[in-house]
Design an enzyme around this catalytic site. Structure first.
Site, PDB file in Angstrom:
ATOM      1  N   LYS A 266     -10.073 -29.060 -80.158  1.00 35.42           N
ATOM      2  CA  LYS A 266      -9.926 -28.852 -78.719  1.00 35.42           C
ATOM      3  C   LYS A 266     -11.060 -29.554 -77.970  1.00 35.42           C
ATOM      4  O   LYS A 266     -12.138 -29.742 -78.526  1.00 35.42           O
ATOM      5  CB  LYS A 266     -10.019 -27.348 -78.404  1.00 35.42           C
ATOM      6  CG  LYS A 266      -8.828 -26.535 -78.834  1.00 35.42           C
ATOM      7  CD  LYS A 266      -9.042 -25.063 -78.497  1.00 35.42           C
ATOM      8  CE  LYS A 266      -7.848 -24.213 -78.903  1.00 35.42           C
ATOM      9  NZ  LYS A 266      -6.604 -24.522 -78.175  1.00 35.42           N
ATOM     10  N   ARG A 340       0.920 -19.537 -84.909  1.00 33.20           N
ATOM     11  CA  ARG A 340       2.265 -19.349 -85.471  1.00 33.20           C
ATOM     12  C   ARG A 340       2.249 -19.429 -87.002  1.00 33.20           C
ATOM     13  O   ARG A 340       3.094 -18.828 -87.658  1.00 33.20           O
ATOM     14  CB  ARG A 340       3.230 -20.357 -84.821  1.00 33.20           C
ATOM     15  CG  ARG A 340       2.952 -21.782 -85.130  1.00 33.20           C
ATOM     16  CD  ARG A 340       3.622 -22.745 -84.141  1.00 33.20           C
ATOM     17  NE  ARG A 340       2.934 -22.772 -82.845  1.00 33.20           N
ATOM     18  CZ  ARG A 340       3.309 -23.525 -81.820  1.00 33.20           C
ATOM     19  NH1 ARG A 340       4.363 -24.318 -81.921  1.00 33.20           N
ATOM     20  NH2 ARG A 340       2.637 -23.489 -80.674  1.00 33.20           N
TER      21      ARG A 340
HETATM   22  N1  BES Z   1      -5.028 -20.097 -78.906  1.00 32.16           N
HETATM   23  C1  BES Z   1      -4.323 -21.184 -78.366  1.00 32.16           C
HETATM   24  C2  BES Z   1      -3.529 -20.823 -77.117  1.00 32.16           C
HETATM   25  C3  BES Z   1      -4.343 -20.408 -75.917  1.00 32.16           C
HETATM   26  C4  BES Z   1      -4.769 -21.338 -74.994  1.00 32.16           C
HETATM   27  C5  BES Z   1      -4.655 -19.080 -75.704  1.00 32.16           C
HETATM   28  C6  BES Z   1      -5.501 -20.947 -73.895  1.00 32.16           C
HETATM   29  C7  BES Z   1      -5.373 -18.679 -74.596  1.00 32.16           C
HETATM   30  C8  BES Z   1      -5.806 -19.617 -73.688  1.00 32.16           C
HETATM   31  C9  BES Z   1      -3.337 -21.724 -79.402  1.00 32.16           C
HETATM   32  O1  BES Z   1      -3.734 -21.621 -80.722  1.00 32.16           O
HETATM   33  C10 BES Z   1      -3.160 -23.167 -79.124  1.00 32.16           C
HETATM   34  O2  BES Z   1      -4.090 -23.902 -79.276  1.00 32.16           O
HETATM   35  N2  BES Z   1      -1.962 -23.552 -78.727  1.00 32.16           N
HETATM   36  C11 BES Z   1      -1.656 -24.906 -78.407  1.00 32.16           C
HETATM   37  C12 BES Z   1      -0.338 -25.254 -79.067  1.00 32.16           C
HETATM   38  C13 BES Z   1      -0.026 -26.710 -79.082  1.00 32.16           C
HETATM   39  C14 BES Z   1      -1.007 -27.459 -79.948  1.00 32.16           C
HETATM   40  C15 BES Z   1       1.378 -26.898 -79.608  1.00 32.16           C
HETATM   41  C16 BES Z   1      -1.568 -25.011 -76.891  1.00 32.16           C
HETATM   42  O3  BES Z   1      -1.158 -24.045 -76.249  1.00 32.16           O
HETATM   43  O4  BES Z   1      -1.952 -26.046 -76.369  1.00 32.16           O
HETATM   44 MN    MN Z   2      -4.922 -23.246 -81.358  1.00 32.89          MN
END
Ligand code: BES
Ligand code: MN
Ligand code: ZN
Length: 490
Positions: A266, A340
């Site tokens: 990230k 997931r």
């Molecule tokens: N934990 C994150 C989602 C999230 C983002 C929770 C901001 C709370 C605040 C999750 O694991 C994630 O990174 N999801 C990605 C999925 C994508 C890579 C398909 C997302 O939401 O960008």
């Molecule tokens: Mn994630």
């Protein structure tokens, strides 16, 4: 903080009384009379009308023994509901928490004993602050109130009503602490320890480590933790409050103690938020704690997938294919879509081992959920109208917001992989929360199931009303506890 119930106000330093909108009656009217109209005059001079969630602090007028008086808005008379009563307690506490006094006396003689108990519950929730790492606060910034003393016509009834509410408050606060705790302190093993300690409430807790998870074939869950120095765990919580042999209900939580994204790392900005990527697991732990704390007449299971998602030489790579416990193969396109992967195995395990009446998973699963619903609603994805309706019926009673989202087959093609049974990401960003939910659905057979994407609501960057202070929310503990109480207890 202590909540006490007493029959008489006695010698109060700080006296708080509820005031209904446009109707000075009961305790407030008596106070106004003793003070020769000073209460009404102060209200007129300050635009305080008795509106809910508002207050007016004033020096005690002549004729009133206390040192100061707080008028607490109670809204329109005859319309005070549970949430309104909770707000009275929270607002009264917040109005005087820095006063330097140790006790506030809240005269709720005009309310029912149940509402008086609700006010105590609201005060507990509203007083929450994760302050354990603040070592240099100026003394005047440290809350001084230790006791909220509530005056009620029926002390025994108020105490009896408060006991289960207080158990729920303990559980919400437990969940908030987990969510707020930084990831150097709360890693999977420490999360497991804290859950294990709940055995003192009569819960049974099993903690599985990597060797056991490997034997069970939970490879998609383990793959997420491969880049971490910390061992991955699954915690299984059991509350046996129902009849022996009664089919349990089950809750499953995403417990990513920190989510860097892994190799699909990230951006730095805001990454600190990912300490609360275990908000789903915290909600499940809190829910089981609430059920145990108030001795709910139900058999319930909580399963927590506890991992840390880190980049490392041993971490999983984009493009890896992993065999899940279900036997389905997963192509990992993006290691940041890790929640997931954790839930795939946790859901399958829960369904196969416990054959639950229904299962509800909770997860801070997608940023897309925040885009869809904003920061005050969580999403529900479900294969069962009964389960989702039960959640949607309970939530407004406890002040939490959910919105049901679609789970349409038409987007299944977005998670098809050319080389595995499924891939862990959709095409681009379109419908990201839906494709995530469809992924989970592949790991649920006929069990009635709901997936709650609580990414929007697990953390409050500013207070959401008097009973939800800034920080970890403990979101969904109250809704699930209430849903169980209203629908599933025998
Ligand atoms: N934990 C994150 C989602 C999230 C983002 C929770 C901001 C709370 C605040 C999750 O694991 C994630 O990174 N999801 C990605 C999925 C994508 C890579 C398909 C997302 O939401 O960008
Ligand atoms: Mn994630
Ligand atoms: Zn995540």
């Amino acid at each position: 903080m202590n909540i006490e119930f007493v029959a008489q106000p006695g010698e109060a330093q700080i006296l708080a009384v509820p005031v209904h909108e446009g109707d000075l009656s009961g305790v407030a009217a008596a106070l106004d009379q003793a003070a020769e109209g000073a209460v009404k005059r102060a209200m007129a001079a300050s635009r305080f009308t008795g509106k809910g969630k508002s207050h007016l602090a004033m020096g005690a007028p002549g004729g009133v023994k206390a040192a100061s008086v707080v008028l607490v808005g109670a809204g329109e008379s005859g319309k005070l509901d549970d949430l309104g009563a909770e707000a009275i307690g929270a607002v009264a506490y917040q109005a005087v928490k820095l006063s330097g006094q140790k006790t506030i006396t809240l005269d709720l003689t005009d309310l029912s004993p149940d509402q008086a108990a609700r006010a105590g519950f609201g005060a507990r929730l509203g007083a929450y602050h994760f302050d354990k790492y603040l070592t240099k606060r100026k003394p005047e910034k440290v809350p001084s109130i230790e006791t909220v003393r509530i005056v009620t016509a029926d002390v025994e009834a108020a105490k009896a009503a408060f006991a289960p509410m207080s158990a729920v408050a303990d559980a919400v606060i437990f969940a908030r602490d987990l969510v707020s705790e930084p990831a150097n302190v709360l890693y999977p093993g420490e999360f497991a320890n804290r859950v294990k300690a709940l055995e003192s409430l009569g819960l049974e807790v099993e903690i599985l480590g990597e060797a056991e998870l490997e034997k069970l074939g939970m490879r998609t869950l383990l793959a997420v933790g491969m880049g971490s120095e910390r061992e991955s765990h699954v915690a299984i919580m059991k509350w046996n409050g129902g009849a022996e042999g009664d089919q349990p209900i089950a809750f499953v939580g995403k417990g990513v103690c920190f989510d860097t994204g892994g190799i699909s790392i990230k951006p730095a900005e805001g990454m600190e938020d990912m300490k609360w990527d275990m908000g789903g697991a915290a909600a499940v732990a809190g829910t089981l704690m609430a059920l145990a704390g108030r001795k709910a007449k139900v058999n319930a299971i909580g399963v927590l997938g506890l991992v840390e998602n880190m980049p490392d030489g041993r971490a999983q790579r984009p493009g890896d294919v992993v065999v899940s416990m279900s036997g389905q193969t997963v192509e990992v396109i993006n290691t940041d879509a890790e929640g997931r992967l954790v839930l795939a195995d946790a859901l399958w395990y829960t369904q196969e081992r416990f054959k639950p009446k229904f299962m509800i998973d909770l997860a801070t699963l997608t940023g897309a959920m925040i885009v869809s619903l904003g920061l005050e609603y969580a999403g529900i994805f479900s294969n069962s109208d009964e389960v989702s309706d039960a959640i949607l019926a309970a939530a407004p009673k406890v002040g939490e917001n959910f919105w049901r989202m679609p789970l349409p087959d038409i987007y299944e093609r977005h998670i098809e992989s050319p080389i595995a049974d499924i891939k862990n990401m959709g095409n681009g960003r379109a419908g990201g929360s839906i494709t995530a939910a469809l992924f989970l659905k592949r790991f649920v057979n006929d069990t009635p199931w709901a997936h709650l994407d609580i990414a929007p609501t697990a953390w409050a960057s500013k207070a959401h009303g008097p009973t939800v202070p800034e920080g970890g929310v403990g979101f969904a503990v109250r809704t699930l506890d209430r849903m169980v109480a209203d629908t599933y207890e025998s």
